[in-house]
Motif scaffolding. Structure first.
Motif, PDB file in Angstrom:
ATOM      1  N   ALA A 139      31.282  37.003  30.284  1.00  0.00           N
ATOM      2  CA  ALA A 139      31.743  35.777  30.515  1.00  0.00           C
ATOM      3  C   ALA A 139      32.999  35.769  31.536  1.00  0.00           C
ATOM      4  O   ALA A 139      33.001  35.120  32.557  1.00  0.00           O
ATOM      5  CB  ALA A 139      32.199  34.847  29.470  1.00  0.00           C
ATOM      6  N   ILE A 140      33.717  36.706  31.158  1.00  0.00           N
ATOM      7  CA  ILE A 140      34.956  36.998  32.190  1.00  0.00           C
ATOM      8  C   ILE A 140      34.610  37.489  33.527  1.00  0.00           C
ATOM      9  O   ILE A 140      34.982  36.992  34.686  1.00  0.00           O
ATOM     10  CB  ILE A 140      35.905  38.110  31.371  1.00  0.00           C
ATOM     11  CG1 ILE A 140      36.520  37.480  30.310  1.00  0.00           C
ATOM     12  CG2 ILE A 140      37.140  38.431  32.564  1.00  0.00           C
ATOM     13  CD1 ILE A 140      37.380  38.304  29.609  1.00  0.00           C
ATOM     14  N   GLU A 141      33.548  38.511  33.369  1.00  0.00           N
ATOM     15  CA  GLU A 141      33.176  39.003  34.793  1.00  0.00           C
ATOM     16  C   GLU A 141      32.304  37.713  35.549  1.00  0.00           C
ATOM     17  O   GLU A 141      32.393  37.524  36.924  1.00  0.00           O
ATOM     18  CB  GLU A 141      32.233  40.072  34.633  1.00  0.00           C
ATOM     19  CG  GLU A 141      31.346  40.373  35.758  1.00  0.00           C
ATOM     20  CD  GLU A 141      32.243  40.741  37.106  1.00  0.00           C
ATOM     21  OE1 GLU A 141      31.688  40.762  38.099  1.00  0.00           O
ATOM     22  OE2 GLU A 141      33.667  40.911  36.903  1.00  0.00           O
ATOM     23  N   ASP A 142      31.573  36.879  34.859  1.00  0.00           N
ATOM     24  CA  ASP A 142      31.091  35.596  35.391  1.00  0.00           C
ATOM     25  C   ASP A 142      32.088  34.687  36.001  1.00  0.00           C
ATOM     26  O   ASP A 142      31.683  34.316  37.185  1.00  0.00           O
ATOM     27  CB  ASP A 142      30.033  35.187  34.523  1.00  0.00           C
ATOM     28  CG  ASP A 142      28.891  35.635  34.155  1.00  0.00           C
ATOM     29  OD1 ASP A 142      28.272  36.784  34.957  1.00  0.00           O
ATOM     30  OD2 ASP A 142      28.172  35.564  32.939  1.00  0.00           O
ATOM     31  N   ALA A 143      32.923  34.460  35.263  1.00  0.00           N
ATOM     32  CA  ALA A 143      34.132  33.641  35.826  1.00  0.00           C
ATOM     33  C   ALA A 143      34.873  34.159  37.170  1.00  0.00           C
ATOM     34  O   ALA A 143      35.107  33.321  38.032  1.00  0.00           O
ATOM     35  CB  ALA A 143      35.225  33.578  34.829  1.00  0.00           C
ATOM     36  N   ARG A 144      35.022  35.717  37.104  1.00  0.00           N
ATOM     37  CA  ARG A 144      35.440  36.165  38.242  1.00  0.00           C
ATOM     38  C   ARG A 144      34.513  36.241  39.379  1.00  0.00           C
ATOM     39  O   ARG A 144      34.742  35.753  40.636  1.00  0.00           O
ATOM     40  CB  ARG A 144      35.723  37.852  38.113  1.00  0.00           C
ATOM     41  CG  ARG A 144      36.333  38.370  39.093  1.00  0.00           C
ATOM     42  CD  ARG A 144      36.146  39.977  39.173  1.00  0.00           C
ATOM     43  NE  ARG A 144      34.664  40.127  39.460  1.00  0.00           N
ATOM     44  CZ  ARG A 144      34.175  39.808  40.734  1.00  0.00           C
ATOM     45  NH1 ARG A 144      34.917  39.881  41.768  1.00  0.00           N
ATOM     46  NH2 ARG A 144      32.851  40.299  40.876  1.00  0.00           N
TER      47      ARG A 144
END
Length: 281
Positions: A139-144
């Motif tokens: 999810a963090i990578e998707d946000a980035r």
């Protein structure tokens, strides 16, 4: 005219609709008029989740129509379909809740229509992007990825301000301090991206609100007697739940305000549209 806020996430369940809810509450508390819109593939009752939480939500894309656009081999159909989104941001003054997996289509529309050129020429109200993520590596990578995509496509969909909301509904982000994806996400602060933490809401009535699709704004207007009558819960449980909910909401909005995530009445629109770079679920 006030700014438009787009609340977005690449995958479902990140808390983007809650972030949009808090922006609605914030506008109300500050006395700033705002309109609501949603672009979502949720077809339940032919309304988005945002549309079931609030009245008068302009539905930009839901249900079968959106599914047909996605499966169509006619590229012009998709472009024309999202023109309503274009009319919405051109008008300005909206909070738009954008469903998961829709973001790429909106940016593709903006590029196909060369939307940035028209938005700048019409001196449209600034657009702010708010991306929400839970404490999960993917999810963090998707946000980035969404933040980077917004920079890559800024010529076609000009973003004034960018925010990332760290939603602690599933736990804090402390365990990810050394995670490469989280480090890359935080590095965008050097490009003017603001990061804010939204703590988990521990109110006893939270699950009831989610189950009944009651917005935080509506719940804060209720009393313990209202809760007792509606849900059959003990009056002290209701009283304590409302107290905790208000405390959480106040803390969340204070955190938003600290990073500048607030409605702003702009005397000039050009600043926003020309800028290139700078919990609960």
């Amino acid at each position: 005219m006030t700014r438009t806020f787009i609340s977005m996430a690449k995958t479902g369940g990140q808390g983007k609709t809650l972030t949009a809810q808090m922006l609605v509450l914030q506008h109300e508390q500050k006395g700033v008029p705002v309109k609501l819109a949603a672009a979502d593939s949720d077809s339940l009752n032919q309304r988005s989740k945002f549309g079931r939480l609030f009245r008068n939500v302009k539905e930009l894309g839901i249900g079968e129509d959106l599914t047909k656009v996605k499966s169509s081999t006619d590229p012009n159909l998709a472009i024309k379909y999202w023109d309503e989104f274009g009319r919405t941001v051109l008008e300005g003054g909206y909070i738009i809740d954008v469903g998961a997996n829709v973001a790429a289509e909106l940016f593709a529309w903006a590029e196909a229509r060369n939307a940035g050129s028209l938005l700048r020429r019409r001196n449209s109200p600034p657009i702010d992007l708010v991306v929400t993520t839970k404490a999960e590596s993917q999810a963090i990578e998707d946000a980035r990825g969404l933040i980077q995509y917004s920079f890559d496509k800024n010529e076609w969909l000009p973003i004034g301000r960018r925010y990332v909301v760290l939603n602690e509904v599933s736990g804090g982000f402390g365990a990810y301090e050394n995670d490469p994806n989280f480090k890359r996400l935080k590095a965008y602060q050097g490009m003017g991206v603001h990061i804010v933490t939204m703590k988990r809401c521990e109110s006893d009535i939270w699950t009831l609100l989610e189950r009944e699709l009651i917005s935080v704004r509506e719940a804060l207007k209720m009393t313990e007697v209202d809760l007792e009558k509606r849900f059959g819960i003990d009056v002290w449980t209701g009283h304590g739940g409302l107290t905790d909910l208000k405390s959480w909401a106040d803390e969340t909005l204070a955190a938003f305000e600290k990073v500048g995530l607030v409605p702003v009445r702009d005397s000039s629109h050009n600043e926003g549209v020309e800028a290139v770079g700078a919990g609960c679920s």
